[in-house]
Scaffold this motif. Structure first.
Motif, PDB file in Angstrom:
ATOM      1  N   GLY C 249      13.420  -4.529  -2.622  1.00 27.43           N
ATOM      2  CA  GLY C 249      11.529  -4.067  -3.443  1.00 27.43           C
ATOM      3  C   GLY C 249      11.420  -3.374  -4.534  1.00 27.43           C
ATOM      4  O   GLY C 249      12.602  -2.745  -4.254  1.00 27.43           O
ATOM      5  N   GLU C 250      10.329  -3.289  -4.916  1.00 25.55           N
ATOM      6  CA  GLU C 250      10.170  -2.334  -5.389  1.00 25.55           C
ATOM      7  C   GLU C 250       9.464  -1.053  -5.231  1.00 25.55           C
ATOM      8  O   GLU C 250       9.680  -0.223  -5.069  1.00 25.55           O
ATOM      9  N   ASP C 251       8.056  -1.088  -4.429  1.00 28.97           N
ATOM     10  CA  ASP C 251       7.488  -0.341  -3.603  1.00 28.97           C
ATOM     11  C   ASP C 251       7.512  -0.301  -2.474  1.00 28.97           C
ATOM     12  O   ASP C 251       7.254   0.543  -1.219  1.00 28.97           O
ATOM     13  N   ARG C 252       7.846  -1.115  -1.537  1.00 34.62           N
ATOM     14  CA  ARG C 252       8.281  -1.508   0.172  1.00 34.62           C
ATOM     15  C   ARG C 252       9.246  -2.784   0.003  1.00 34.62           C
ATOM     16  O   ARG C 252       9.782  -3.258  -1.001  1.00 34.62           O
ATOM     17  N   VAL C 253       9.579  -2.904   0.759  1.00 36.29           N
ATOM     18  CA  VAL C 253      10.838  -3.841   1.605  1.00 36.29           C
ATOM     19  C   VAL C 253      10.020  -4.914   1.246  1.00 36.29           C
ATOM     20  O   VAL C 253       9.220  -5.289   1.826  1.00 36.29           O
ATOM     21  N   ARG C 254      10.884  -5.667   0.502  1.00 33.01           N
ATOM     22  CA  ARG C 254      10.407  -7.402   0.265  1.00 33.01           C
ATOM     23  C   ARG C 254      11.738  -8.465   0.620  1.00 33.01           C
ATOM     24  O   ARG C 254      11.653  -9.108   1.491  1.00 33.01           O
ATOM     25  N   SER C 255      12.687  -7.795   0.910  1.00 33.85           N
ATOM     26  CA  SER C 255      13.906  -9.184   1.020  1.00 33.85           C
ATOM     27  C   SER C 255      14.857  -8.353   1.674  1.00 33.85           C
ATOM     28  O   SER C 255      15.096  -6.473   1.120  1.00 33.85           O
ATOM     29  N   VAL C 256      15.578  -9.307   2.271  1.00 31.41           N
ATOM     30  CA  VAL C 256      17.202  -8.165   2.344  1.00 31.41           C
ATOM     31  C   VAL C 256      18.358  -8.752   2.851  1.00 31.41           C
ATOM     32  O   VAL C 256      18.377 -10.102   2.770  1.00 31.41           O
ATOM     33  N   ARG C 257      19.152  -8.738   2.145  1.00 31.84           N
ATOM     34  CA  ARG C 257      20.658  -8.760   1.890  1.00 31.84           C
ATOM     35  C   ARG C 257      21.816  -8.470   2.929  1.00 31.84           C
ATOM     36  O   ARG C 257      21.932  -7.657   2.967  1.00 31.84           O
TER      37      ARG C 257
END
Lengths: 108, 401, 492
Positions: C249-257
C-alpha cells in the motif's frame, strides 16, 4: 448485580450514552462516550495522524494498548498523547503532528 | 618491533596487543596499524562495552584549565579535524560549539576570567553578553547573566567512532577479538612478552593497557599499580524533538566540578541535542564504586538543573537514563606511555570523562612512541610511574571488582 | 465521574498514599492479588494504566458491566471486581508507575497519569510489599510494510473492539501464531468484518481439532472447540503453516502477500498469493512487560516461548536484592493466559499477606500451587507448539523497518553486524539505534535479538536471556516529563 457496583456501571446509567463531537485538524468527527480518541478517528476513516521524523511516513494506531507510542497526537494543545489511551470527550480538539514545537523547527 | 617470546609455541605473535576495545584502545589500534604494526585488540566484552558507550561523545576544550590535559585536548582537536577529517561523517562529527553560561554576576566574573586564561592557552573563546545569548540559544532562560562561546567544542557518536576505527584498523591488518578476557601476562624475566587470555595466549613485544575504568585491574595482573577509580555519571535522555538546543550548553560551575576530586555527589547542568533529535541532560559526578543503582534525588537534580537553563524542558518527556563510570585518576590526568616498572607494558587509560575527545590524540601519540618516532607532545606528565611518589596505600582502588 | 471509573474515589492530586501492599496492574493477576491480599486484612493500593479494572484480557467499555458475554472468565471478573469494592481497595486507574525505589523496609512508587488531560501529575505511593502484575503485549516479527496504517497488533485490534466497540477495518487478514489469533478473528467477524484469512504459521490444526489432547487443560480444550465452531460458523478460512510475507500500500494497507512455509520455516518461494485487505492483525505470541520487575532487580530467565520472564519461587516471590517483599504474578513470570494469571495473582496476594504476618489458609495455597504447575505445563506445551518460524528473517528485505520508532531498517542492522562488528543485540542497538526511540524497544526488542542471532551465525530462534536483558531494561518505566522528575522527593 451486587449493590456495591461502582456508579458508572450501576443501574440507572443510560445504557446507550449520547454521542458527541470533537474536532480533528478542524474537521468534526463523532465519538461515543468511552471510546478512545484513536477509536473515534479510525471510525471516522482517519488511520494516520502523525508522520515519522526520518522518512515522513504516516502513522496511526499500532499496538492499541499504550505500548508502542506510534499513535501520538496533540490533544487540546498537549502534544505527544497516546491516542489509544485518551478517552474521547465532548469538544476535544485533536491535531496531527506536534503543534507548537514544529514551529520551532521551521524557524530554524 | 618483533621478537620471539619463547613462552608458548602455540601463542600467536603480533607486534602489539591492545587490551580494551573501547574508544582509547580503538584509536591506539588504528594509529598503530596504520603505522605498520601488526595489532591484536582483545576485550572481555563486546566493542565499546564499557565507558565508551556511556558518555555524550564530547570533544571539549572549553572545560579544560591550563596544563597537560588541555595540551592533549588541543592536540586531539587537530587529529580529529585534520588526520581524521575525511572520516568525520562516519561518526557524525559535529562542530557544534559549546556555550558556557553564568547564572549570577559572580559567576559571570569568574567565567570572564577563565575565558582570558583559556585564550592565553590557545583556546578560541567568544564573550557572549546577556542580550546576545538568545542568538546562540533561543530557548535559554532569560535569567542567565552572560556566556562564553567555544567554537572548537564538538561532538561525535562514540560507538560509531569505536566501530569505524576498529573497522579501519582491521583493514590495515589488525585483528579484533571480543569476548576474550585477559587472564595474565606472559613474561621473559622482568619483561612483558604477551598476554594469556580466555582463548589462549597472544605474544607480542608490546602490550597496551587500554582497560578504561578497569585498567587498574589489568595493571595489577602485570604487578604494577595504576590508580584508576570509577567516577559515576548519569545522563537523562529526552524524547526526540525538532532542534531546540543547538550547542553543548553548560553552566560555568561545571568546570569546577570536573576538576574536583570530591567523592560526594556533584551535579551541574549540561544540556545538548543529538543527531537523533534527543536531548542529553547531565551531568553528575560521584565516587560510589561500580554501583548501578541510581537514586531518584540524583535524577531530580539533573532535571532541575536542566530546566533552570532551558525552561521549556519542564514539559518535555525523558524516555530513558543511562550511566557510566569515568576512569578517574587522583590527579585528573590520563596515564599514557611505557611502564618502566614492567618493560613491554604500555598504558593508555584514566582519561576520566574526556576519553572520547582525547582518544585519538592518545592513539596517535602512542603509535609514534611505539614506533620509536618523536611524539607530538611530551608524554612525561602522563607517565605511569608518577604515582609511585604517593604515600603507600594512599590511592588503593577500593572499587575494583 | 464518567470516564473515570475508579472503583473507589480517587485521592487528591499529589497525595502520598500509604498501603501495606501496592499491586501494579489490574488485569486478571492484579485483581486477584489485590482481592486476596485485602481479604486477608492488608491495606491495598491497586494501580493500572487503564480507566477501569480488567486489563487487556477483560477489557470492556465504561458502560459495559464487564467483559462481553462469551468472554471467558466473565464471572471471575465480576467476583473480583466486587471483591475490590467489598475490601475498600484503593485504586489508581489511568495511572502508570514510572519509577520504583526501595528503602530498607518500603517501596516508593512514582505514578503519572497515562495522558496529560487527566490532570496534574506526581503521585507517590508507598508500600511495605509490592505485587507486580504488569501483563504482556503482542510479540511482533517485522514484515515488509508492517509500518503502514491499517497494520495493527492483534491485541490492539481486540482492544479497539472490546474497549471502544470499534472495528479497525472491514477486510482483515489475521496472521502470526497461537490460539489468540482465533478470538481476534471471530471477534472481528462477529462485529461484521470480513476475515479474508487467518494465517497460522504453525501446524496448529491438530490442536484446534483435538485441543484436549496431551495438553490436559479441560478449560482450554473447551475454549479451542468453541473457536473451531465459531470459525466454521463465520466461514473464516484458517490456513496453517502460512505467513504474511509482505504488506502493500502507499499510505495505508491495500493488499497482503501470503505464502506457505517450507519445512525449515521459510516462506516457499514462488508460491505466493495476494489478497486485498484494509486491516492486518499481527501477533506472534506475547512479550511480558518486564520493566518494573527489572527495575526492582528481579532475576530473569528465558521461557519456552523464547521470551525473557522473571523468576519466582513457589510463593510467587521474585529473587531481588534487598530481601523478600516483591511478588510477581501473571505473564511477567511466563506467558500463560488469564486463568493461570488469576491463580498466580491469588497465590501472590496470599503469600504477601502471610509474609506480613496475616493468617492464611496453607491448604488453599497448596491447591493454588498445584493448579499453577498444571497451568505452566499447559503453557509450555502451547509455547512448544507455536514457535516463531526459524527462517522468518528470510521475508525481510533491506528496507524493512525493524525499529518503527527510530526507523531502523534490516539493512541498517546488517551493516552494523557485518561491517561494524556488532555481535550481540546490545552492540547492535548502540550502533544502529533499534530500540532507542519512544517505545524503548518494547516492540522491536525481541525481533532485534532474533536478527542479531541470525546475523552472527546463531540460529535466529535462540537469543539467550543475556541477549534479551539489555533490550528489556528501562530505567524509566514510561516516558515522564522532566518537570515530574525534577519534583521527585518533594512530597516527603
Amino acid at each position: 448485580m451486587p449493590p456495591e457496583m461502582p456508579p458508572e456501571t450501576a443501574p440507572g446509567n443510560p445504557p446507550f450514552p449520547q454521542p458527541f463531537d470533537l474536532s480533528f485538524d478542524g474537521r468534526t468527527i463523532h465519538a461515543r462516550p468511552g471510546q478512545s480518541v484513536g477509536a473515534a478517528l479510525v471510525e471516522a476513516g482517519v488511520v494516520a495522524w502523525r508522520t515519522t521524523r526520518g522518512e515522513g511516513r504516516p502513522r496511526g494506531l499500532f499496538c492499541g494498548i499504550g505500548v508502542c507510542y506510534d499513535c501520538l497526537i496533540t490533544v487540546d494543545g498537549r502534544p505527544d498523547q497516546r491516542a489509544c489511551l485518551v478517552p474521547a470527550a465532548d469538544g476535544m480538539r485533536l491535531e496531527s503532528g506536534r503543534t507548537g514545537r514544529d514551529t520551532d523547527a521551521r524557524e530554524r | 618491533m618483533t621478537g620471539p617470546t619463547g613462552h608458548s609455541p602455540r601463542a600467536e605473535t603480533t607486534d602489539l596487543v591492545v587490551i580494551g576495545a573501547g574508544v582509547v584502545g580503538a584509536a591506539a589500534a588504528y594509529f598503530a596499524a596504520r603505522a605498520g604494526l601488526r595489532v591484536t585488540v582483545v576485550d572481555r566484552g563486546p566493542l565499546a562495552g564499557g565507558t565508551s558507550s556511556a558518555g555524550e561523545g564530547n570533544l571539549l576544550v572549553s572545560d579544560k584549565e591550563a596544563g597537560p590535559e588541555l595540551d592533549l585536548a588541543l592536540f586531539s582537536q587537530r587529529v580529529w579535524r585534520e588526520d581524521l577529517a575525511e572520516h568525520a561523517g562516519l561518526w557524525e562529527f559535529e562542530a557544534k560549539g559549546g556555550l558556557v553560561v553564568a547564572a549570577t554576576p559572580g559567576g559571570a566574573d569568574a567565567l570572564a576570567k577563565l575565558v582570558l586564561e583559556q585564550r592565553a592557552q590557545g583556546i578560541e573563546a567568544v564573550d557572549v553578553p546577556k542580550d546576545e545569548l538568545p542568538d546562540y540559544e533561543p530557548h535559554l532562560s532569560p535569567e542567565l547573566v552572560s556566556g562564553a562561546f567555544y567554537p572548537q567544542d564538538a561532538q561525535v557518536q562514540p560507538m560509531l567512532v569505536v566501530a569505524h576505527l576498529l573497522r579501519m584498523a582491521r583493514q590495515a591488518g589488525a585483528r579484533v577479538r571480543t569476548d576474550t578476557e585477559v587472564t595474565g601476562f606472559l613474561r621473559t624475566g622482568e619483561r612483558i612478552t604477551g598476554v594469556r587470555t580466555s582463548r589462549g595466549p597472544l605474544s607480542a613485544p608490546a602490550v597496551l593497557n587500554a582497560g578504561g575504568t578497569w585498567a587498574g585491574v589489568v595493571a595489577e595482573l602485570a604487578g604494577v599499580r595504576v590508580p584508576v577509580l570509577p567516577r559515576r555519571g548519569c545522563v537523562l535522555v529526552t524524547q526526540p524533538l525538532p532542534v531546540m538546543v543547538r550547542h553543548k550548553v553548560y553552566a560555568a560551575e561545571y568546570v569546577g566540578d570536573v576538576a574536583s576530586s570530591d567523592a560526594a555527589l556533584q551535579t551541574s547542568p549540561v544540556v545538548e541535542g543529538t543527531r537523533a533529535g534527543t536531548i542529553l541532560i547531565g551531568s553528575s559526578r560521584e565516587r560510589v564504586g561500580f554501583d548501578r543503582e541510581v537514586p531518584p534525588p540524583l535524577l531530580a537534580a539533573l532535571a532541575r538543573n536542566a530546566i533552570a537553563l532551558f525552561p521549556f524542558l519542564a514539559s518535555v518527556q525523558a524516555i530513558r537514563s543511562y550511566l557510566g563510570f569515568r576512569p578517574y585518576c587522583p590527579d585528573h590526568l590520563p596515564v599514557i606511555g611505557p611502564d618502566p616498572r614492567a618493560p613491554g607494558l604500555w598504558h593508555a587509560c584514566g582519561h576520566e570523562g574526556a576519553g572520547v575527545g582525547l582518544s585519538v590524540g592518545t592513539g596517535k601519540l602512542l603509535a609514534q612512541a611505539l614506533t620509536d618516532r618523536p611524539t607530538g607532545l611530551d608524554l612525561t606528565p602522563f607517565a605511569p610511574e608518577r604515582f609511585e611518589q604517593a604515600l603507600p596505600g594512599d590511592e588503593v582502588n577500593p572499587d575494583a571488582p | 465521574m464518567r470516564g473515570n471509573a475508579d472503583v473507589t474515589a480517587d485521592v487528591a492530586v499529589a497525595d502520598v498514599a500509604v498501603a501495606d501492599v501496592a499491586v501494579v496492574g489490574a488485569g486478571p493477576a492484579g485483581m486477584a492479588a489485590a482481592v486476596e491480599a485485602a481479604t486477608a486484612g492488608l491495606t491495598v493500593a491497586l494501580v493500572d494504566a487503564g480507566e477501569r479494572p480488567g486489563g487487556q484480557y477483560w477489557r470492556h467499555g465504561p458502560h459495559d458491566e464487564g467483559p462481553l458475554a462469551g468472554q471467558h472468565g466473565r464471572r471471575t471478573f465480576a467476583a473480583l471486581r466486587a471483591g475490590l469494592v467489598r475490601t475498600g481497595t484503593r485504586t489508581f486507574f489511568g495511572h502508570q508507575v514510572w519509577l520504583i525505589a526501595r528503602d530498607a523496609d518500603r517501596f516508593t512508587l512514582h505514578l503519572r497519569p497515562t495522558h496529560d488531560g487527566r490532570g496534574p501529575g506526581t503521585r507517590t505511593l508507598t508500600a511495605r510489599s509490592l505485587i507486580l502484575c504488569p501483563g504482556a503485549y503482542d510479540r511482533q516479527l517485522p514484515v515488509p510494510g508492517w509500518d503502514l496504517p491499517g497494520v495493527m497488533a492483534a491485541g490492539g485490534v481486540q482492544a479497539l473492539l472490546k474497549g471502544s466497540g470499534t472495528l479497525a477495518g472491514r477486510r482483515a487478514v489475521v496472521a502470526g501464531t497461537g490460539p489468540f489469533l482465533l478470538p481476534v478473528a471471530t471477534g472481528l467477524a462477529a462485529a461484521g468484518a470480513e476475515i479474508v484469512m487467518v494465517c497460522e504459521a504453525n501446524p496448529l490444526r491438530g490442536w484446534l481439532r483435538d485441543p484436549g489432547g496431551a495438553l490436559r487443560e479441560p478449560a482450554k480444550a473447551v475454549e479451542g472447540a468453541q473457536y473451531a465452531a465459531l470459525l466454521a460458523r463465520h466461514g473464516i478460512p484458517y490456513r496453517t503453516r502460512t505467513v504474511v510475507t509482505e504488506i502493500r500500500g502507499e499510505d495505508r494497507v491495500r493488499s497482503v502477500r501470503i505464502a506457505p512455509l517450507d519445512r525449515d520455516g521459510r516462506p516457499r518461494s514462488g508460491v505466493r498469493i495476494e489478497v486485498d485487505a484494509d486491516l492486518v492483525a499481527l501477533g506472534w505470541g506475547f512479550t511480558p512487560s518486564l520493566e518494573l520487575p527489572l527495575m526492582v532487580g528481579a532475576r530473569t530467565r528465558l521461557d519456552t516461548d523464547g521470551s525473557l520472564v522473571a523468576v519466582v519461587d513457589a510463593r510467587q516471590r521474585a529473587d531481588v536484592p534487598g530481601g523478600p517483599g516483591v511478588y510477581l504474578a501473571g505473564e511477567a513470570t511466563g506467558v500463560g493466559g488469564a486463568a493461570l494469571a488469576v491463580r498466580e495473582g491469588r497465590l501472590s496476594g496470599l503469600a504477601a499477606a502471610g509474609d506480613l504476618g496475616r493468617t492464611i489458609d496453607e491448604g488453599r495455597m497448596r491447591r493454588l500451587q498445584r493448579a499453577i504447575r498444571r497451568g505452566r505445563r499447559f503453557a509450555a506445551a502451547l509455547h512448544t507448539a507455536t514457535p516463531v518460524p526459524p527462517g522468518w528473517t528470510d521475508w525481510l528485505d533491506g528496507s524493512t523497518l525493524i525499529c518503527r520508532c527510530e526507523e531502523v531498517t534490516y539493512g541498517d542492522l546488517c551493516h552494523a553486524a557485518r561491517e561494524l562488528g556488532a555481535k550481540d543485540p546490545r552492540t547492535l542497538k548502540m550502533l544502529a539505534r533499534p530500540g532507542m526511540g519512544m517505545c524503548q524497544g518494547r516492540v522491536c526488542g525481541f525481533a532485534t535479538a532474533q536478527v542479531a542471532a541470525a546475523l552472527t551465525g546463531g540460529s535466529p530462534s535462540t537469543p539467550s536471556a543475556d541477549d534479551l536483558l539489555p533490550l528489556a531494561r528501562r530505567p524509566l518505566a514510561t516516558p515522564v516529563t522532566l518537570g515530574e522528575i525534577a519534583a521527585l522527593g518533594e512530597e516527603s
